[in-house]
Scaffold this active site. Sequence first.
Site, PDB file in Angstrom:
ATOM      1  N   ASP A  53      23.750 -26.275   6.444  1.00 59.11           N
ATOM      2  CA  ASP A  53      22.704 -27.147   6.953  1.00 59.11           C
ATOM      3  C   ASP A  53      21.374 -26.529   6.527  1.00 59.11           C
ATOM      4  O   ASP A  53      20.954 -25.499   7.065  1.00 59.11           O
ATOM      5  CB  ASP A  53      22.792 -27.236   8.479  1.00 59.11           C
ATOM      6  CG  ASP A  53      21.675 -28.068   9.103  1.00 59.11           C
ATOM      7  OD1 ASP A  53      20.817 -28.589   8.352  1.00 59.11           O
ATOM      8  OD2 ASP A  53      21.661 -28.175  10.338  1.00 59.11           O
ATOM      9  N   TYR A 145       8.956 -40.321   4.868  1.00 56.23           N
ATOM     10  CA  TYR A 145       9.539 -39.760   3.640  1.00 56.23           C
ATOM     11  C   TYR A 145       8.438 -39.307   2.681  1.00 56.23           C
ATOM     12  O   TYR A 145       8.467 -38.183   2.166  1.00 56.23           O
ATOM     13  CB  TYR A 145      10.426 -40.808   2.972  1.00 56.23           C
ATOM     14  CG  TYR A 145      11.090 -40.342   1.701  1.00 56.23           C
ATOM     15  CD1 TYR A 145      12.263 -39.588   1.738  1.00 56.23           C
ATOM     16  CD2 TYR A 145      10.563 -40.674   0.451  1.00 56.23           C
ATOM     17  CE1 TYR A 145      12.874 -39.168   0.567  1.00 56.23           C
ATOM     18  CE2 TYR A 145      11.176 -40.256  -0.717  1.00 56.23           C
ATOM     19  CZ  TYR A 145      12.326 -39.511  -0.655  1.00 56.23           C
ATOM     20  OH  TYR A 145      12.938 -39.094  -1.819  1.00 56.23           O
ATOM     21  N   LYS A 149       7.617 -35.476   1.386  1.00 53.49           N
ATOM     22  CA  LYS A 149       7.607 -35.154  -0.047  1.00 53.49           C
ATOM     23  C   LYS A 149       6.207 -34.740  -0.502  1.00 53.49           C
ATOM     24  O   LYS A 149       6.055 -33.900  -1.398  1.00 53.49           O
ATOM     25  CB  LYS A 149       8.103 -36.357  -0.851  1.00 53.49           C
ATOM     26  CG  LYS A 149       9.578 -36.674  -0.650  1.00 53.49           C
ATOM     27  CD  LYS A 149      10.474 -35.517  -1.063  1.00 53.49           C
ATOM     28  CE  LYS A 149      11.929 -35.934  -1.193  1.00 53.49           C
ATOM     29  NZ  LYS A 149      12.803 -34.820  -1.608  1.00 53.49           N
ATOM     30  N   THR A 180      21.122 -43.278  -7.656  1.00 49.50           N
ATOM     31  CA  THR A 180      22.043 -42.432  -6.898  1.00 49.50           C
ATOM     32  C   THR A 180      22.512 -43.187  -5.667  1.00 49.50           C
ATOM     33  O   THR A 180      21.957 -44.233  -5.315  1.00 49.50           O
ATOM     34  CB  THR A 180      21.360 -41.124  -6.437  1.00 49.50           C
ATOM     35  OG1 THR A 180      20.484 -41.423  -5.335  1.00 49.50           O
ATOM     36  CG2 THR A 180      20.568 -40.474  -7.557  1.00 49.50           C
TER      37      THR A 180
END
Length: 236
Positions: A53, A145, A149, A180
């Site tokens: 993790d 997100y 980033k 992906t």
Amino acid sequence: MSHDPAALKVAIVTGTASGIGAAAAAELESRGWTVAGFDLRPSPQCSFDACVDMANPEEVRAAVARVVQEVGPVSAAVSAAGYYEMLPVSEITLDHWRRMLSVHVGGFVNLSRAVMPGMTTAGGGSIVAITSELAIGGGSHDAHYAAAKGALLGLVRSLAAESAPSGIRVNAVAPGPTDTPLLAADSPWRAPEYLSTLPLGRLTSPEEVAICIAFLLDEGTFCVGETLNPNAGAVI
């Protein structure tokens, strides 16, 4: 496990169960690296596979110590573990923020802190963070997100300046939407209407991102605090 450290190039890659991490592991193995894969799921394509993790600093530290003991000194680390989630900002809870930051920013910090002492002793090494073109251009329904980033970009540049005198190069790769499993079949990033706005008219492939990562580790010895942008022209 016996090994000759002088004959090995050992890289830790996180998020190797699929996507960019898996592609990076495959590319590096093809170039002669011995790859230790860290993920919550198995990564059988790696020379060394550990369930880790990345948000847990103790787990990361212990796994890195195992790699050094069982495989050899770590000369490269690639932080690719992460996840993607779209939510309007009004629905992003405190738990959403915490998890996003702990996985993306915390995972990179935990990995870097675990490998840097050994790299410093060895006189050098290379660390690569996978960020995103959303860190540069932003995006609707991507606030937590993009924030995580974006934080990585500042962290990479700061850590690069701090670590370069020790011979450790820190850089980033900021892919655009990549083909992906993180992108569902009905993802707006796969919609023809979006793809038509890209100069290349298609998604970036994980193999293309992997080539950028490998370049930073192998050929890009002059790169420090840089960000490569394989994004099909999403941000120019």
